[in-house]
Design a protein around this motif. Sequence first.
Motif, PDB file in Angstrom:
ATOM      1  N   ARG A 156     -23.615 -36.667   2.522  1.00  0.00           N
ATOM      2  CA  ARG A 156     -23.428 -35.542   3.447  1.00  0.00           C
ATOM      3  C   ARG A 156     -23.459 -36.001   4.895  1.00  0.00           C
ATOM      4  O   ARG A 156     -22.640 -35.569   5.721  1.00  0.00           O
ATOM      5  CB  ARG A 156     -24.483 -34.467   3.181  1.00  0.00           C
ATOM      6  N   LEU A 157     -24.382 -36.891   5.232  1.00  0.00           N
ATOM      7  CA  LEU A 157     -24.430 -37.403   6.605  1.00  0.00           C
ATOM      8  C   LEU A 157     -23.183 -38.214   6.929  1.00  0.00           C
ATOM      9  O   LEU A 157     -22.640 -38.127   8.037  1.00  0.00           O
ATOM     10  CB  LEU A 157     -25.679 -38.264   6.797  1.00  0.00           C
ATOM     11  N   THR A 158     -22.714 -38.994   5.951  1.00  0.00           N
ATOM     12  CA  THR A 158     -21.524 -39.818   6.174  1.00  0.00           C
ATOM     13  C   THR A 158     -20.296 -38.955   6.400  1.00  0.00           C
ATOM     14  O   THR A 158     -19.493 -39.206   7.311  1.00  0.00           O
ATOM     15  CB  THR A 158     -21.292 -40.761   4.978  1.00  0.00           C
ATOM     16  N   GLN A 159     -20.117 -37.923   5.566  1.00  0.00           N
ATOM     17  CA  GLN A 159     -18.950 -37.063   5.703  1.00  0.00           C
ATOM     18  C   GLN A 159     -18.957 -36.325   7.041  1.00  0.00           C
ATOM     19  O   GLN A 159     -17.924 -36.189   7.693  1.00  0.00           O
ATOM     20  CB  GLN A 159     -18.888 -36.070   4.545  1.00  0.00           C
ATOM     21  N   ARG A 160     -20.139 -35.856   7.450  1.00  0.00           N
ATOM     22  CA  ARG A 160     -20.222 -35.155   8.744  1.00  0.00           C
ATOM     23  C   ARG A 160     -19.934 -36.115   9.891  1.00  0.00           C
ATOM     24  O   ARG A 160     -19.212 -35.786  10.839  1.00  0.00           O
ATOM     25  CB  ARG A 160     -21.613 -34.539   8.891  1.00  0.00           C
ATOM     26  N   ARG A 161     -20.484 -37.326   9.801  1.00  0.00           N
ATOM     27  CA  ARG A 161     -20.221 -38.336  10.822  1.00  0.00           C
ATOM     28  C   ARG A 161     -18.734 -38.670  10.900  1.00  0.00           C
ATOM     29  O   ARG A 161     -18.140 -38.717  11.991  1.00  0.00           O
ATOM     30  CB  ARG A 161     -21.012 -39.599  10.500  1.00  0.00           C
ATOM     31  N   ASN A 162     -18.105 -38.885   9.751  1.00  0.00           N
ATOM     32  CA  ASN A 162     -16.700 -39.281   9.733  1.00  0.00           C
ATOM     33  C   ASN A 162     -15.798 -38.189  10.279  1.00  0.00           C
ATOM     34  O   ASN A 162     -14.793 -38.474  10.944  1.00  0.00           O
ATOM     35  CB  ASN A 162     -16.277 -39.655   8.316  1.00  0.00           C
ATOM     36  N   ALA A 163     -16.143 -36.924   9.986  1.00  0.00           N
ATOM     37  CA  ALA A 163     -15.336 -35.816  10.495  1.00  0.00           C
ATOM     38  C   ALA A 163     -15.347 -35.787  12.025  1.00  0.00           C
ATOM     39  O   ALA A 163     -14.311 -35.604  12.670  1.00  0.00           O
ATOM     40  CB  ALA A 163     -15.854 -34.490   9.932  1.00  0.00           C
ATOM     41  N   VAL A 164     -16.528 -35.975  12.605  1.00  0.00           N
ATOM     42  CA  VAL A 164     -16.629 -35.965  14.063  1.00  0.00           C
ATOM     43  C   VAL A 164     -15.949 -37.194  14.667  1.00  0.00           C
ATOM     44  O   VAL A 164     -15.299 -37.113  15.706  1.00  0.00           O
ATOM     45  CB  VAL A 164     -18.106 -35.863  14.501  1.00  0.00           C
ATOM     46  N   CYS A 165     -16.085 -38.339  14.000  1.00  0.00           N
ATOM     47  CA  CYS A 165     -15.412 -39.548  14.489  1.00  0.00           C
ATOM     48  C   CYS A 165     -13.906 -39.350  14.539  1.00  0.00           C
ATOM     49  O   CYS A 165     -13.238 -39.748  15.503  1.00  0.00           O
ATOM     50  CB  CYS A 165     -15.745 -40.740  13.585  1.00  0.00           C
ATOM     51  N   ASP A 166     -13.338 -38.730  13.506  1.00  0.00           N
ATOM     52  CA  ASP A 166     -11.896 -38.471  13.482  1.00  0.00           C
ATOM     53  C   ASP A 166     -11.499 -37.536  14.621  1.00  0.00           C
ATOM     54  O   ASP A 166     -10.476 -37.727  15.274  1.00  0.00           O
ATOM     55  CB  ASP A 166     -11.503 -37.883  12.134  1.00  0.00           C
TER      56      ASP A 166
ATOM     57  N   ILE B 167     -35.241 -37.972   4.363  1.00  0.00           N
ATOM     58  CA  ILE B 167     -34.018 -38.090   5.171  1.00  0.00           C
ATOM     59  C   ILE B 167     -34.105 -39.318   6.069  1.00  0.00           C
ATOM     60  O   ILE B 167     -33.122 -40.050   6.253  1.00  0.00           O
ATOM     61  CB  ILE B 167     -33.788 -36.808   5.991  1.00  0.00           C
ATOM     62  N   ASP B 168     -35.280 -39.560   6.634  1.00  0.00           N
ATOM     63  CA  ASP B 168     -35.462 -40.747   7.468  1.00  0.00           C
ATOM     64  C   ASP B 168     -35.215 -42.024   6.664  1.00  0.00           C
ATOM     65  O   ASP B 168     -34.504 -42.936   7.116  1.00  0.00           O
ATOM     66  CB  ASP B 168     -36.877 -40.775   8.061  1.00  0.00           C
ATOM     67  N   LEU B 169     -35.793 -42.114   5.470  1.00  0.00           N
ATOM     68  CA  LEU B 169     -35.597 -43.295   4.634  1.00  0.00           C
ATOM     69  C   LEU B 169     -34.129 -43.463   4.266  1.00  0.00           C
ATOM     70  O   LEU B 169     -33.584 -44.570   4.308  1.00  0.00           O
ATOM     71  CB  LEU B 169     -36.429 -43.188   3.361  1.00  0.00           C
ATOM     72  N   ALA B 170     -33.478 -42.368   3.886  1.00  0.00           N
ATOM     73  CA  ALA B 170     -32.070 -42.446   3.495  1.00  0.00           C
ATOM     74  C   ALA B 170     -31.190 -42.864   4.665  1.00  0.00           C
ATOM     75  O   ALA B 170     -30.242 -43.639   4.498  1.00  0.00           O
ATOM     76  CB  ALA B 170     -31.607 -41.094   2.950  1.00  0.00           C
ATOM     77  N   SER B 171     -31.497 -42.373   5.862  1.00  0.00           N
ATOM     78  CA  SER B 171     -30.675 -42.727   7.020  1.00  0.00           C
ATOM     79  C   SER B 171     -30.829 -44.200   7.380  1.00  0.00           C
ATOM     80  O   SER B 171     -29.858 -44.860   7.774  1.00  0.00           O
ATOM     81  CB  SER B 171     -31.027 -41.843   8.224  1.00  0.00           C
ATOM     82  N   VAL B 172     -32.033 -44.744   7.208  1.00  0.00           N
ATOM     83  CA  VAL B 172     -32.274 -46.148   7.528  1.00  0.00           C
ATOM     84  C   VAL B 172     -31.676 -47.061   6.463  1.00  0.00           C
ATOM     85  O   VAL B 172     -30.956 -48.014   6.763  1.00  0.00           O
ATOM     86  CB  VAL B 172     -33.783 -46.427   7.696  1.00  0.00           C
ATOM     87  N   HIS B 173     -31.961 -46.766   5.194  1.00  0.00           N
ATOM     88  CA  HIS B 173     -31.575 -47.675   4.117  1.00  0.00           C
ATOM     89  C   HIS B 173     -30.210 -47.360   3.511  1.00  0.00           C
ATOM     90  O   HIS B 173     -29.649 -48.188   2.798  1.00  0.00           O
ATOM     91  CB  HIS B 173     -32.649 -47.668   3.031  1.00  0.00           C
ATOM     92  N   GLY B 174     -29.670 -46.182   3.788  1.00  0.00           N
ATOM     93  CA  GLY B 174     -28.361 -45.834   3.257  1.00  0.00           C
ATOM     94  C   GLY B 174     -27.262 -45.814   4.289  1.00  0.00           C
ATOM     95  O   GLY B 174     -26.092 -46.021   3.961  1.00  0.00           O
ATOM     96  N   LEU B 175     -27.612 -45.561   5.558  1.00  0.00           N
ATOM     97  CA  LEU B 175     -26.613 -45.469   6.626  1.00  0.00           C
ATOM     98  C   LEU B 175     -26.776 -46.533   7.696  1.00  0.00           C
ATOM     99  O   LEU B 175     -25.934 -46.653   8.575  1.00  0.00           O
ATOM    100  CB  LEU B 175     -26.681 -44.087   7.297  1.00  0.00           C
ATOM    101  N   GLY B 176     -27.864 -47.272   7.634  1.00  0.00           N
ATOM    102  CA  GLY B 176     -28.083 -48.305   8.644  1.00  0.00           C
ATOM    103  C   GLY B 176     -28.601 -47.777   9.961  1.00  0.00           C
ATOM    104  O   GLY B 176     -28.493 -48.450  10.987  1.00  0.00           O
ATOM    105  N   PHE B 177     -29.182 -46.553   9.958  1.00  0.00           N
ATOM    106  CA  PHE B 177     -29.779 -46.033  11.189  1.00  0.00           C
ATOM    107  C   PHE B 177     -30.852 -47.018  11.651  1.00  0.00           C
ATOM    108  O   PHE B 177     -31.600 -47.558  10.833  1.00  0.00           O
ATOM    109  CB  PHE B 177     -30.394 -44.656  10.930  1.00  0.00           C
TER     110      PHE B 177
END
Length: 457
Positions: A200-210, A347-357
């Motif tokens: 969900r975070l990736t899709q939202r990020r990618n939409a804004v990037c586009d 969410i913090d753990l997922a953002s760090v270990h799944g998204l590279g935050f």
Amino acid sequence: MIAAALAAGPCSIARAAVIGGGTIGTGLSFALRRARIGVTIVEADAHGCERSRHWFSKLLDHEVAAGRLTDSDRAAIREGVRWQTGLAGLSSADAVIEAVPENLSLKRSILRDLGAAAPGALLATTTASCDLRSIAEATPYPDRVVWFGLSAPAHLTSLVEVSSCEGTSARSLSQGLALARRLGKLPIALGASPGGIVDRLTQRRNAVCDAILLKGGLPWELDEAMVDFGFAIGPFEAQDLAGLDATYHRRRQGGTAGSGRRFAITDRMVEEGRIGKKAGVGWYRYPGGGGAVIDPLVEDAIREEAHFARIERRAFSQDEMRRCVLAAMVAEASAILGEGVASAAAIDLASVHGLGFPRERGGLMHWASIQQGGEAMETERIDVAAFIATRRIERAWLANAAGIDLADLDTEPASPQLRACVAGWDRRHAAMCEGYALMAVAGEEIWSTFQAQSTPS
């Protein structure tokens, strides 16, 4: 449910079956073999088996060339994998993981037949977009179904999101968490949800990037802005590594919310064969399979799409682009928290270990909670905050490894189990973490501010 699963204890898995030998299935099979679990890869026909064998061999060769495997490791891993067509002969499997393309009817068909083909086995789906409830309803054994959320490449990602479906038993959820740990990955237990935290975070990020590209930004400019923030790589290079085609096909099948014109540039890239590093060209060019090189043709395509959409492009500063991306991610994280899918710590753990935050910023929710009116902290406070944020992530990892519900990190007073878990730490560090962990659930005003800024003006 999550607390009961954490209390259920470890479950033994000696043999697993993976349905589908594509990108996720191949990486997952490799990870299972590294954990010394026997693997059966199931394909639809002989051609699929041959293709899967080829991809698996290429993955092994790549790992040897990268120095992560020895020749003897490769032989041992390969020896424990077998391929077959059809579901017959899976009765000895302790876990069966469905990893076929994002097609709901296909996934339902597989789950419908798996219950009888593998009696007593954990039934897991890796779907990134199909409705979990609909998949689980296809089998007479919904109590055995879990979502096993992996990001590509599945053999390298350090995070697995495990979610219950409607009717999932605590034992099955416990099995899913235990399997993730057996693979050497960080498991995060989620409430039932369409899509996990990372997706969900990736899709939202990618939409804004586009959208930023259409309005005036360029991929390498935005990537540089995010790397300056602390990410190892930017969102466009990350898309190149993962492959642009997977999310493209999901949008075409209607599985991803927000499909449509806002992904105009990304869709054009795929339709022109620019699907990422595996094709040698995506948002960047990769001469000889090497590092990313800026491609002027991408800028031409962006300007054309903006012209077709009648959008007048303007200059974006790196800070402005960065704020837009982070605002969108925080808004989505806020929604995930509000829906009860995951705690702020998860969410913090997922953002760090799944998204590279950036780890030193403590995770997405922690970072958002310590902003002041949308402005970054004063420079002299950053080092102290980075120290505290890193300790929060370490504390969350420790709690997760000890089988403590991550929701306990955001409660006061903390549970006796959590207090016992951190008792051996340096007292000063633990005290600092206790105080600042509470900030991750006290940011409603800043989340509202970010949500109002979640798309470029």
